[in-house]
Write a protein that holds these residues in place. Structure first.
Motif, PDB file in Angstrom:
ATOM      1  N   GLY A  18       0.781  -1.231   0.000  1.00 45.62           N
ATOM      2  CA  GLY A  18       0.000   0.000   0.000  1.00 45.62           C
ATOM      3  C   GLY A  18       0.807   1.271   0.000  1.00 45.62           C
ATOM      4  O   GLY A  18       0.287   2.343   0.351  1.00 45.62           O
ATOM      5  N   ILE A  19       2.082   1.192  -0.403  1.00 46.97           N
ATOM      6  CA  ILE A  19       2.922   2.385  -0.473  1.00 46.97           C
ATOM      7  C   ILE A  19       3.148   2.741  -1.940  1.00 46.97           C
ATOM      8  O   ILE A  19       3.762   1.968  -2.688  1.00 46.97           O
ATOM      9  N   LYS A  20       2.663   3.887  -2.354  1.00 49.66           N
ATOM     10  CA  LYS A  20       2.784   4.307  -3.745  1.00 49.66           C
ATOM     11  C   LYS A  20       4.040   5.139  -3.955  1.00 49.66           C
ATOM     12  O   LYS A  20       4.331   6.059  -3.187  1.00 49.66           O
ATOM     13  N   VAL A  21       4.796   4.785  -5.006  1.00 52.62           N
ATOM     14  CA  VAL A  21       5.968   5.578  -5.393  1.00 52.62           C
ATOM     15  C   VAL A  21       5.589   6.384  -6.630  1.00 52.62           C
ATOM     16  O   VAL A  21       5.332   5.818  -7.700  1.00 52.62           O
ATOM     17  N   VAL A  22       5.557   7.690  -6.486  1.00 49.11           N
ATOM     18  CA  VAL A  22       5.120   8.556  -7.579  1.00 49.11           C
ATOM     19  C   VAL A  22       6.159   8.624  -8.695  1.00 49.11           C
ATOM     20  O   VAL A  22       5.827   8.598  -9.876  1.00 49.11           O
ATOM     21  N   GLY A  23       7.411   8.672  -8.315  1.00 48.85           N
ATOM     22  CA  GLY A  23       8.475   8.842  -9.300  1.00 48.85           C
ATOM     23  C   GLY A  23       8.915   7.543  -9.947  1.00 48.85           C
ATOM     24  O   GLY A  23       8.227   6.517  -9.895  1.00 48.85           O
ATOM     25  N   LYS A  24      10.110   7.585 -10.521  1.00 50.72           N
ATOM     26  CA  LYS A  24      10.655   6.441 -11.238  1.00 50.72           C
ATOM     27  C   LYS A  24      11.691   5.696 -10.390  1.00 50.72           C
ATOM     28  O   LYS A  24      12.078   6.153  -9.314  1.00 50.72           O
ATOM     29  N   ILE A  25      12.137   4.572 -10.928  1.00 49.01           N
ATOM     30  CA  ILE A  25      13.265   3.859 -10.321  1.00 49.01           C
ATOM     31  C   ILE A  25      14.525   4.327 -11.040  1.00 49.01           C
ATOM     32  O   ILE A  25      14.648   4.168 -12.263  1.00 49.01           O
ATOM     33  N   ILE A  26      15.436   4.930 -10.309  1.00 46.35           N
ATOM     34  CA  ILE A  26      16.662   5.457 -10.911  1.00 46.35           C
ATOM     35  C   ILE A  26      17.859   5.005 -10.077  1.00 46.35           C
ATOM     36  O   ILE A  26      17.707   4.491  -8.964  1.00 46.35           O
ATOM     37  N   THR A  27      19.051   5.181 -10.615  1.00 46.75           N
ATOM     38  CA  THR A  27      20.259   4.929  -9.838  1.00 46.75           C
ATOM     39  C   THR A  27      20.773   6.241  -9.268  1.00 46.75           C
ATOM     40  O   THR A  27      20.570   7.316  -9.846  1.00 46.75           O
ATOM     41  N   GLY A  28      21.414   6.160  -8.144  1.00 49.41           N
ATOM     42  CA  GLY A  28      21.941   7.363  -7.499  1.00 49.41           C
ATOM     43  C   GLY A  28      22.720   6.989  -6.267  1.00 49.41           C
ATOM     44  O   GLY A  28      22.982   5.810  -6.006  1.00 49.41           O
ATOM     45  N   ARG A  29      23.076   7.989  -5.484  1.00 46.76           N
ATOM     46  CA  ARG A  29      23.912   7.760  -4.304  1.00 46.76           C
ATOM     47  C   ARG A  29      23.302   8.435  -3.093  1.00 46.76           C
ATOM     48  O   ARG A  29      22.966   9.636  -3.154  1.00 46.76           O
ATOM     49  N   ALA A  30      23.170   7.700  -2.023  1.00 45.24           N
ATOM     50  CA  ALA A  30      22.646   8.256  -0.776  1.00 45.24           C
ATOM     51  C   ALA A  30      23.804   8.858   0.021  1.00 45.24           C
ATOM     52  O   ALA A  30      24.686   8.138   0.470  1.00 45.24           O
ATOM     53  N   THR A  31      23.800  10.159   0.165  1.00 43.75           N
ATOM     54  CA  THR A  31      24.870  10.828   0.915  1.00 43.75           C
ATOM     55  C   THR A  31      24.642  10.654   2.414  1.00 43.75           C
ATOM     56  O   THR A  31      23.593  10.177   2.858  1.00 43.75           O
ATOM     57  N   GLU A  32      25.615  11.047   3.188  1.00 44.40           N
ATOM     58  CA  GLU A  32      25.528  10.887   4.640  1.00 44.40           C
ATOM     59  C   GLU A  32      24.454  11.774   5.251  1.00 44.40           C
ATOM     60  O   GLU A  32      24.079  11.575   6.412  1.00 44.40           O
ATOM     61  N   THR A  33      23.968  12.746   4.502  1.00 41.68           N
ATOM     62  CA  THR A  33      22.930  13.640   5.038  1.00 41.68           C
ATOM     63  C   THR A  33      21.543  13.005   5.002  1.00 41.68           C
ATOM     64  O   THR A  33      20.604  13.526   5.599  1.00 41.68           O
ATOM     65  N   LYS A  34      21.418  11.870   4.307  1.00 41.24           N
ATOM     66  CA  LYS A  34      20.115  11.211   4.225  1.00 41.24           C
ATOM     67  C   LYS A  34      19.750  10.547   5.556  1.00 41.24           C
ATOM     68  O   LYS A  34      20.626  10.132   6.319  1.00 41.24           O
ATOM     69  N   THR A  35      18.468  10.440   5.791  1.00 39.95           N
ATOM     70  CA  THR A  35      17.971   9.857   7.038  1.00 39.95           C
ATOM     71  C   THR A  35      17.763   8.354   6.878  1.00 39.95           C
ATOM     72  O   THR A  35      17.018   7.925   5.995  1.00 39.95           O
ATOM     73  N   LYS A  36      18.406   7.568   7.731  1.00 39.35           N
ATOM     74  CA  LYS A  36      18.230   6.118   7.657  1.00 39.35           C
ATOM     75  C   LYS A  36      16.925   5.732   8.327  1.00 39.35           C
ATOM     76  O   LYS A  36      16.683   6.054   9.488  1.00 39.35           O
ATOM     77  N   LEU A  37      16.090   5.054   7.569  1.00 37.59           N
ATOM     78  CA  LEU A  37      14.794   4.619   8.076  1.00 37.59           C
ATOM     79  C   LEU A  37      14.852   3.213   8.652  1.00 37.59           C
ATOM     80  O   LEU A  37      14.392   2.967   9.763  1.00 37.59           O
TER      81      LEU A  37
END
Length: 494
Positions: free
Chosen positions: A292-311
């Motif tokens: 039941g979780i909708k992802v509006v955007g696309k699936i892309i490649t990228g890099r999670a920087t240290e500023t991102k919040t770990k869930l």
């Protein structure tokens, strides 16, 4: 994995009393070869008389497991292709560097806040080498996100495989192996279809259709990341069963052609995907949607920087447990991941170059003369890998004193044991009741190469260490028969 090795020539046993220790005072005698009468005669006769060895090379080394004494050798110091027997070197180094309890981590991170059930931003799936991620693991991660109140992701789903470098294939992988399960791309973020853990692959199932119609084809796991181009025809009951599966270079089109009889059993094949990080991302997105979780955007490649919040984070099984499918089923992908992980842990660089550097250094610490080895990968799929038979038996002797040895030995295939996760690649070999379960060894095969190395209990209860490297074979399947006969000679020793 696919590998193979050859062997031949006679050996006149020589007694040399010089014992040259490398790193440990209890290292096995390097050249203390003593004639062992009947053993020497039987093995030499086998190597001489076998037609399959005509024009081939046979590297044979036999030691006592008790004191490491070299009992017999045949060109034992000549470097030969080890095929998947090389995986024992990878396993030993990985145990030494990473430890039996080492686990791979996968993280889910965000770059926005959660407000009213909506994550305002991108969701990151960060892989850190785990080759055992299954669809069920993505389901579990999606469930945890749902429990955090997330119902919608306003941004993209970002697949992050930056833990390792972006080199997908080991240096000597041949182009026609790229769609084979044993040649799948290596990525820090990947997924496996089932508990064989062939990371970066899908399973193609082919069922007969109605006569004259195309076969019915399904995928495990169900995914739209790959596209099946069905060019098959279902033929009559007496027709040929000739199904051919090919992956299209640079895409995820899988071409399935040929014929399948109307009464045939299901055909099944593992096929490597192109760009496994996006494959993992697509499976995760499907799990999110199913929860039941909708992802509006696309699936892309990228890099999670240290500023991102770990869930959330997910931990793999411990290394000692992973070694079972790795060694029993000779999983190439696991070997290459372990090489890159060693490079990442020691040098902060998840590459083959740095991983093999660590592997050579660690093997030297164990007592192996790494200057005698040519290591090009961790799996043994390269025909440029070269190891002398005597160095392999030396590793198997020295490994016995390491704290990780019980786990290492437990991971080796057991001859004649029916359970795949016990017998592994030896489950259909050496099934005689007199020797079943007395042989624990690693197999290897490449085109023109067949190898076998491990431990065998003799009729008197003594344990012998053996290595058989057969190279330049015309028929590598016949080479396995030579290996089995030689091991039987050892098992019969009083």
């Amino acid at each position: 994995m696919k590998q193979k090795t050859t062997a031949i020539i006679i050996f006149s046993l020589v007694t040399i009393l010089a014992i040259i220790p490398f790193f440990h005072t209890d290292e096995p005698p390097a050249r203390a070869v003593e004639p062992s009468g009947e053993l020497s005669t039987e093995i030499s006769k086998l190597l001489t008389d076998e037609p399959v060895l005509n024009g081939a090379l046979a590297g044979v080394s036999i030691r006592s497991a008790e004191d490491g004494k070299l009992l017999y050798e045949h060109i034992g110091d000549t470097r030969l292709q080890p095929a998947s027997v090389l995986k024992m070197f990878t396993a030993a180094a990985a145990y030494s560097v990473l430890g039996e309890e080492y686990r791979f981590t996968t993280e889910v991170l965000a770059d926005g806040k959660i407000d009213g059930g909506t994550l305002a931003g991108d969701l990151y799936l960060k892989g850190m080498g785990d080759p055992t991620l299954l669809p069920a693991d993505f389901d579990e991660m999606a469930k945890k996100l749902k429990n955090k109140g997330i119902k919608k992701v306003s941004g993209d789903l970002v697949a992050d495989d930056s833990w390792y470098d972006d080199v997908r294939y080991s240096e000597d992988l041949t182009w026609n192996d790229e769609h084979q399960y044993y040649g799948a791309q290596v990525s820090a973020l990947t997924a496996s279809p089932n508990q064989d853990y062939d990371a970066g692959t899908v399973i193609v199932n082919i069922f007969p259709g109605k006569k004259g119609k195309a076969a019915n084809i399904s995928l495990e796991p169900e995914t739209d990341y790959v596209k099946i181009l069905n060019e098959t025809v279902t033929v009559g009951a007496k027709g040929k069963h000739e199904v051919k599966i090919e992956g299209e270079h640079g895409s995820n089109n899988i071409i399935v052609g040929g014929t399948i009889p109307v009464n045939a059993h299901k055909a099944r094949e593992w096929v490597a995907v192109w760009e496994p990080s996006l494959y993992a991302g697509s499976l995760f997105k499907k799990s999110l949607e199913n929860h039941g979780i909708k992802v509006v955007g696309k699936i892309i490649t990228g890099r999670a920087t240290e500023t991102k919040t770990k869930l959330i984070s997910h931990k793999s099984m411990p290394l000692a447990e992973l070694m079972i499918p790795f060694m029993k089923l000779s999983n190439n992908g696991h070997a290459e991941v372990l090489v890159k992980e060693m490079g990442k842990v020691v040098h902060g660089d998840g590459s083959w170059e740095k991983g093999l550097e660590v592997m050579n250094a660690e093997l030297s610490k164990i007592g192996i003369d790494s200057s005698r080895l040519v290591l090009r990968d961790g799996s043994g799929i390269s025909h440029a890998n070269l190891i002398p038979a005597n160095e392999i038996t030396k590793l198997l002797y020295l490994a016995q004193r390491e704290k990780w040895f019980p786990a290492f030995q437990h991971s080796l295939p057991v001859a004649g044991a029916k359970d795949r996760m016990v017998g592994g690649t030896l489950r259909n070999r050496l099934k005689d009741e007199a020797i079943m379960n007395k042989i624990k060894a690693k197999t290897g095969s490449l085109t023109g190469v067949s190898t076998l190395a491990g431990y065998v209990k003799t009729s008197s209860g003594e344990t012998l260490i053996f290595t058989i490297l057969l190279n330049n074979l015309l028929d590598d399947r016949e080479g396995r028969k030579v290996e089995d006969e030689l091991v039987k000679i050892l098992a019969r020793q009083p």
